[in-house]
Design a protein around this motif. Structure first.
Motif, short mmCIF file in Angstrom:
data_model
loop_
_atom_site.label_atom_id
_atom_site.label_comp_id
_atom_site.label_asym_id
_atom_site.label_seq_id
_atom_site.Cartn_x
_atom_site.Cartn_y
_atom_site.Cartn_z
N UNK A 15 -1.24 123.48 41.07
CA UNK A 15 -2.02 122.24 41.25
C UNK A 15 -1.34 121.08 40.54
N UNK A 16 -0.84 121.33 39.32
CA UNK A 16 -0.13 120.30 38.56
C UNK A 16 1.13 119.85 39.31
N UNK A 17 1.84 120.84 39.86
CA UNK A 17 3.07 120.54 40.59
C UNK A 17 2.75 119.70 41.84
N UNK A 18 1.68 120.05 42.55
CA UNK A 18 1.28 119.32 43.75
C UNK A 18 0.91 117.87 43.41
N UNK A 19 0.16 117.71 42.32
CA UNK A 19 -0.22 116.36 41.88
C UNK A 19 1.01 115.54 41.52
N UNK A 20 1.98 116.21 40.86
CA UNK A 20 3.21 115.54 40.46
C UNK A 20 4.00 115.09 41.69
N UNK A 21 4.07 115.97 42.69
CA UNK A 21 4.79 115.64 43.93
C UNK A 21 4.13 114.48 44.65
N UNK A 22 2.79 114.52 44.73
CA UNK A 22 2.03 113.45 45.40
C UNK A 22 2.21 112.12 44.68
N UNK A 23 2.26 112.17 43.36
CA UNK A 23 2.47 110.95 42.58
C UNK A 23 3.85 110.35 42.87
N UNK A 24 4.85 111.23 42.96
CA UNK A 24 6.20 110.75 43.27
C UNK A 24 6.27 110.17 44.68
N UNK A 25 5.61 110.82 45.63
CA UNK A 25 5.58 110.31 47.00
C UNK A 25 4.90 108.94 47.03
N UNK A 26 3.80 108.81 46.32
CA UNK A 26 3.07 107.54 46.25
C UNK A 26 3.94 106.45 45.63
#
Length: 238
Positions: A15-26
């Motif tokens: 979940x942390x990794x997914x949030x991190x990826x989404x933040x980078x995409x954003x």
């Protein structure tokens, strides 16, 4: 640590990794949007003062008036957008803004000869054939401006197109070393598609911005053509 605890911990890490990826995409999306906006603002603000009225442009004594192609119908007549560009260009010519017209458009096949349609329209409006030059390889705005300078030897030009397209055309001309001015040809309401065309123009400006840095040659270049000669040298009739 039992299996249940391991699964919970693994789930938290994913979940942390997914949030991190989404933040980078954003973050990347925001940066891209800001760059697109900045490039568009730069182009518009840089070139807006070079857009003149027909009366102002009539005193420029330019080398030529560049008419940018905008499509033809199946019956070989210009679209409304192209017709309005031709109307304004013919008026500028008759007002003495330049002694030559440079019709630049798509002549990608025998069946699709945009520049001949443009030339014939101006001929019907009383412009002498020797004052009309045809650029058969004006497949995009960048190619037109590059060829205007390197093939036709133009230095000072007047560009005729609609306002939404004018800023990019002037920017390209400026970056390629032309002393360019613009006269807009928004004479009527064209289509509901104009909203889409204006939106697409934001990305076209970014593409042109990059090309003006790298300065690639156009698809076709060719031998020099003297604008002081007769435009009949560019005729394509057999």
């Amino acid at each position: 640590m039992d299996n249940i605890s391991k699964k919970k911990e693994s789930g938290k890490n994913k979940k942390k990794m997914l949030i991190k990826i989404l933040c980078w995409i954003f973050f990347i999306c925001i940066v891209l949007i800001l760059n697109i906006v900045a490039i568009n603002l730069n182009i518009v603000l840089k070139e807006k003062n070079k857009i003149l009225s027909t009366e102002e442009a009539s005193n420029l004594n330019a080398d030529c008036i560049i008419v940018l192609g905008a499509g033809i119908r199946k019956d070989n007549t210009p679209t409304w957008i192209l017709e309005d560009r031709l109307i304004v260009a013919d008026k500028l010519y008759k007002n003495g803004a330049a002694k030559k017209l440079l019709m630049s458009g798509d002549h990608g096949s025998q069946e699709h000869n945009e520049v001949r349609v443009m030339r014939d329209y101006s001929l019907n409006e009383g412009v002498p054939i020797e004052d009309i030059f045809m650029d058969h390889a004006g497949f995009e705005t960048y190619d037109t401006m590059y060829r205007a300078k390197e093939v036709f030897g133009a230095k000072k030009v007047i560009i005729v197109t609609q306002e939404y397209h004018m800023y990019r055309a002037l920017y390209i001309a400026d970056k390629l070393g032309l002393d360019a001015y613009g006269v807009t040809s928004d004479l009527r309401f064209y289509s509901k598609k104009m909203v889409y065309w204006k939106f697409r123009e934001y990305f076209a400006r970014v593409k042109s911005f990059i090309k003006c840095i790298t300065k690639p040659e156009p698809k076709y270049l060719g031998s020099p053509i003297d604008l002081k000669a007769s435009g009949t040298v560019t005729n394509d009739e057999e």
